[in-house]
Design a protein around this motif. Structure first.
Motif, PDB file in Angstrom:
ATOM      1  N   ALA A  60      15.720  33.661  84.179  1.00 52.70           N
ATOM      2  CA  ALA A  60      14.809  32.540  83.913  1.00 52.70           C
ATOM      3  C   ALA A  60      15.581  31.246  83.692  1.00 52.70           C
ATOM      4  O   ALA A  60      15.178  30.179  84.179  1.00 52.70           O
ATOM      5  N   ALA A  61      16.708  31.317  82.988  1.00 46.96           N
ATOM      6  CA  ALA A  61      17.513  30.118  82.741  1.00 46.96           C
ATOM      7  C   ALA A  61      18.113  29.584  84.036  1.00 46.96           C
ATOM      8  O   ALA A  61      18.211  28.360  84.224  1.00 46.96           O
ATOM      9  N   THR A  62      18.517  30.484  84.927  1.00 43.44           N
ATOM     10  CA  THR A  62      19.071  30.043  86.208  1.00 43.44           C
ATOM     11  C   THR A  62      17.995  29.373  87.055  1.00 43.44           C
ATOM     12  O   THR A  62      18.240  28.338  87.679  1.00 43.44           O
ATOM     13  N   ARG A  63      16.805  29.944  87.064  1.00 41.61           N
ATOM     14  CA  ARG A  63      15.687  29.309  87.780  1.00 41.61           C
ATOM     15  C   ARG A  63      15.434  27.894  87.257  1.00 41.61           C
ATOM     16  O   ARG A  63      15.265  26.948  88.036  1.00 41.61           O
ATOM     17  N   LYS A  64      15.396  27.760  85.945  1.00 40.81           N
ATOM     18  CA  LYS A  64      15.147  26.454  85.332  1.00 40.81           C
ATOM     19  C   LYS A  64      16.238  25.462  85.698  1.00 40.81           C
ATOM     20  O   LYS A  64      15.974  24.289  85.992  1.00 40.81           O
ATOM     21  N   ALA A  65      17.485  25.930  85.719  1.00 41.21           N
ATOM     22  CA  ALA A  65      18.603  25.054  86.081  1.00 41.21           C
ATOM     23  C   ALA A  65      18.500  24.603  87.530  1.00 41.21           C
ATOM     24  O   ALA A  65      18.772  23.429  87.843  1.00 41.21           O
ATOM     25  N   TYR A  66      18.135  25.517  88.421  1.00 38.57           N
ATOM     26  CA  TYR A  66      17.976  25.133  89.830  1.00 38.57           C
ATOM     27  C   TYR A  66      16.950  24.017  89.972  1.00 38.57           C
ATOM     28  O   TYR A  66      17.163  23.049  90.719  1.00 38.57           O
ATOM     29  N   LYS A  67      15.833  24.144  89.269  1.00 36.81           N
ATOM     30  CA  LYS A  67      14.812  23.093  89.325  1.00 36.81           C
ATOM     31  C   LYS A  67      15.366  21.768  88.819  1.00 36.81           C
ATOM     32  O   LYS A  67      15.114  20.710  89.412  1.00 36.81           O
ATOM     33  N   ALA A  68      16.128  21.818  87.736  1.00 37.13           N
ATOM     34  CA  ALA A  68      16.695  20.594  87.166  1.00 37.13           C
ATOM     35  C   ALA A  68      17.677  19.930  88.115  1.00 37.13           C
ATOM     36  O   ALA A  68      17.821  18.700  88.125  1.00 37.13           O
ATOM     37  N   LEU A  69      18.332  20.738  88.942  1.00 41.89           N
ATOM     38  CA  LEU A  69      19.315  20.215  89.892  1.00 41.89           C
ATOM     39  C   LEU A  69      18.686  19.832  91.230  1.00 41.89           C
ATOM     40  O   LEU A  69      19.364  19.268  92.090  1.00 41.89           O
ATOM     41  N   GLY A  70      17.401  20.151  91.410  1.00 44.03           N
ATOM     42  CA  GLY A  70      16.700  19.760  92.629  1.00 44.03           C
ATOM     43  C   GLY A  70      16.646  20.824  93.698  1.00 44.03           C
ATOM     44  O   GLY A  70      16.431  20.506  94.875  1.00 44.03           O
ATOM     45  N   LYS A  71      16.792  22.105  93.309  1.00 41.45           N
ATOM     46  CA  LYS A  71      16.750  23.209  94.268  1.00 41.45           C
ATOM     47  C   LYS A  71      15.572  24.117  93.933  1.00 41.45           C
ATOM     48  O   LYS A  71      15.345  24.441  92.760  1.00 41.45           O
ATOM     49  N   ASP A  72      14.837  24.551  94.935  1.00 42.32           N
ATOM     50  CA  ASP A  72      13.692  25.436  94.733  1.00 42.32           C
ATOM     51  C   ASP A  72      14.202  26.852  94.454  1.00 42.32           C
ATOM     52  O   ASP A  72      14.751  27.502  95.344  1.00 42.32           O
ATOM     53  N   PRO A  73      14.015  27.377  93.229  1.00 45.09           N
ATOM     54  CA  PRO A  73      14.567  28.686  92.899  1.00 45.09           C
ATOM     55  C   PRO A  73      13.853  29.857  93.569  1.00 45.09           C
ATOM     56  O   PRO A  73      14.365  30.981  93.547  1.00 45.09           O
ATOM     57  N   LEU A  74      12.687  29.608  94.157  1.00 41.24           N
ATOM     58  CA  LEU A  74      11.986  30.678  94.860  1.00 41.24           C
ATOM     59  C   LEU A  74      12.426  30.779  96.317  1.00 41.24           C
ATOM     60  O   LEU A  74      12.364  31.853  96.918  1.00 41.24           O
ATOM     61  N   LYS A  75      12.883  29.678  96.892  1.00 40.73           N
ATOM     62  CA  LYS A  75      13.418  29.708  98.249  1.00 40.73           C
ATOM     63  C   LYS A  75      14.888  30.107  98.257  1.00 40.73           C
ATOM     64  O   LYS A  75      15.377  30.690  99.231  1.00 40.73           O
ATOM     65  N   TYR A  76      15.596  29.765  97.197  1.00 45.69           N
ATOM     66  CA  TYR A  76      17.023  30.075  97.081  1.00 45.69           C
ATOM     67  C   TYR A  76      17.243  30.842  95.778  1.00 45.69           C
ATOM     68  O   TYR A  76      17.651  30.284  94.769  1.00 45.69           O
ATOM     69  N   ARG A  77      16.901  32.125  95.818  1.00 42.27           N
ATOM     70  CA  ARG A  77      17.008  32.934  94.611  1.00 42.27           C
ATOM     71  C   ARG A  77      18.471  33.135  94.241  1.00 42.27           C
ATOM     72  O   ARG A  77      19.330  33.327  95.101  1.00 42.27           O
ATOM     73  N   ASN A  78      18.751  33.109  92.941  1.00 40.47           N
ATOM     74  CA  ASN A  78      20.104  33.426  92.503  1.00 40.47           C
ATOM     75  C   ASN A  78      20.395  34.897  92.772  1.00 40.47           C
ATOM     76  O   ASN A  78      19.479  35.718  92.898  1.00 40.47           O
ATOM     77  N   SER A  79      21.668  35.240  92.884  1.00 38.03           N
ATOM     78  CA  SER A  79      22.049  36.570  93.353  1.00 38.03           C
ATOM     79  C   SER A  79      21.613  37.679  92.394  1.00 38.03           C
ATOM     80  O   SER A  79      21.215  38.765  92.841  1.00 38.03           O
ATOM     81  N   ALA A  80      21.656  37.436  91.080  1.00 43.20           N
ATOM     82  CA  ALA A  80      21.219  38.458  90.133  1.00 43.20           C
ATOM     83  C   ALA A  80      19.739  38.774  90.338  1.00 43.20           C
ATOM     84  O   ALA A  80      19.334  39.946  90.381  1.00 43.20           O
ATOM     85  N   GLU A  81      18.930  37.730  90.482  1.00 44.78           N
ATOM     86  CA  GLU A  81      17.498  37.935  90.702  1.00 44.78           C
ATOM     87  C   GLU A  81      17.258  38.658  92.021  1.00 44.78           C
ATOM     88  O   GLU A  81      16.444  39.588  92.086  1.00 44.78           O
ATOM     89  N   ALA A  82      17.959  38.251  93.069  1.00 40.73           N
ATOM     90  CA  ALA A  82      17.762  38.874  94.374  1.00 40.73           C
ATOM     91  C   ALA A  82      18.107  40.365  94.323  1.00 40.73           C
ATOM     92  O   ALA A  82      17.379  41.206  94.885  1.00 40.73           O
ATOM     93  N   MET A  83      19.201  40.719  93.653  1.00 44.21           N
ATOM     94  CA  MET A  83      19.585  42.129  93.566  1.00 44.21           C
ATOM     95  C   MET A  83      18.607  42.919  92.703  1.00 44.21           C
ATOM     96  O   MET A  83      18.236  44.054  93.045  1.00 44.21           O
ATOM     97  N   LEU A  84      18.183  42.339  91.586  1.00 48.46           N
ATOM     98  CA  LEU A  84      17.233  43.036  90.732  1.00 48.46           C
ATOM     99  C   LEU A  84      15.891  43.240  91.436  1.00 48.46           C
ATOM    100  O   LEU A  84      15.231  44.268  91.252  1.00 48.46           O
ATOM    101  N   ARG A  85      15.478  42.299  92.260  1.00 47.75           N
ATOM    102  CA  ARG A  85      14.251  42.461  93.029  1.00 47.75           C
ATOM    103  C   ARG A  85      14.401  43.603  94.046  1.00 47.75           C
ATOM    104  O   ARG A  85      13.464  44.377  94.258  1.00 47.75           O
TER     105      ARG A  85
END
Length: 219
Positions: A60-85
């Motif tokens: 969740a913190a990584t998703r929030k950081a991506y948004k703050a930096l201007g990146k869509d966290p649902l289109k560019y999932r972080n690797s931990a989230e992608a593996m857990l999914r």
């Protein structure tokens, strides 16, 4: 070893890195490591649904950081989230080599995205900063990857890593003893980083004959 640029620290005040360097024997994962790997995946599969993956505090913190930096966290999932999914869907994880499989075990167990890099391919000083407009590189297992606005690692040559997907240039391949760099990407402070660095070190000693291990937390 790694400097955090203000393009990240001003947008995400709790951004931090856990850093581990070592020398290790990189090879195909042993039967014992694969058994440990499978046990870790089974535990995650029993614990996670797709909805619960997003609730992991580090995801969740990584998703929030991506948004703050201007990146869509649902289109560019972080690797931990992608593996857990993948695990939650019952698809498991790929086996690569001992150095990378250990990386992935720590990532899914913690919810932090990790990067693992061949230090021989890294040139000079490393800086962690927000990738500018139009930045891209050839990702591992991917063609050209759009990494603009991701929190990315740069050396004196170019960009080479981020919490979504690393570059081919610094990837770890099997074959002999190598000097390695591991980076734990955190966006919610430093509280757990040393614990997970210690866990990472133990796995590397056990399964990759790691020595000269050094760890550092940077924030």
């Amino acid at each position: 070893m790694i400097q955090i640029d203000e393009t990240i620290s001003t947008a995400v005040s709790d951004a931090a890195l856990g850093i581990l360097t070592c020398a290790a024997d990189v090879a195909e994962s042993s039967a014992d490591l694969l058994a440990d790997f499978d046990e870790t995946i089974k535990a995650m599969q029993d614990d996670y649904t797709l909805e619960k993956v997003a609730q992991n505090p580090h995801v969740a913190a990584t998703r929030k950081a991506y948004k703050a930096l201007g990146k869509d966290p649902l289109k560019y999932r972080n690797s931990a989230e992608a593996m857990l999914r993948r695990i939650a869907k019952g698809n498991g994880l790929y086996r690569i080599n001992n150095a990378v499989d250990i990386n992935n075990m720590i990532s899914v167990a913690s919810g932090y995205s990790l990067g693992s890099y061949d230090r021989a391919a890294i040139k000079g000083q490393i800086v962690w900063k927000r990738a500018p407009d139009g930045e891209q590189y050839k990702g591992i297992g991917k063609d050209v990857l759009n990494i603009e606005h991701l929190p990315a690692l740069y050396d004196d040559e170019s960009v080479f890593g981020n919490p979504t997907s690393d570059s081919r240039r610094t990837m770890i391949t099997a074959g002999g003893r190598k000097n390695l760099l591991y980076v734990i990407y955190a966006f919610d402070g430093t509280d757990e980083l040393q614990t997970w660095l210690d866990n990472l070190a133990e796995l590397l000693k056990k399964y990759a004959n790691a020595a000269d291990i050094q760890t550092q937390v940077v924030c």
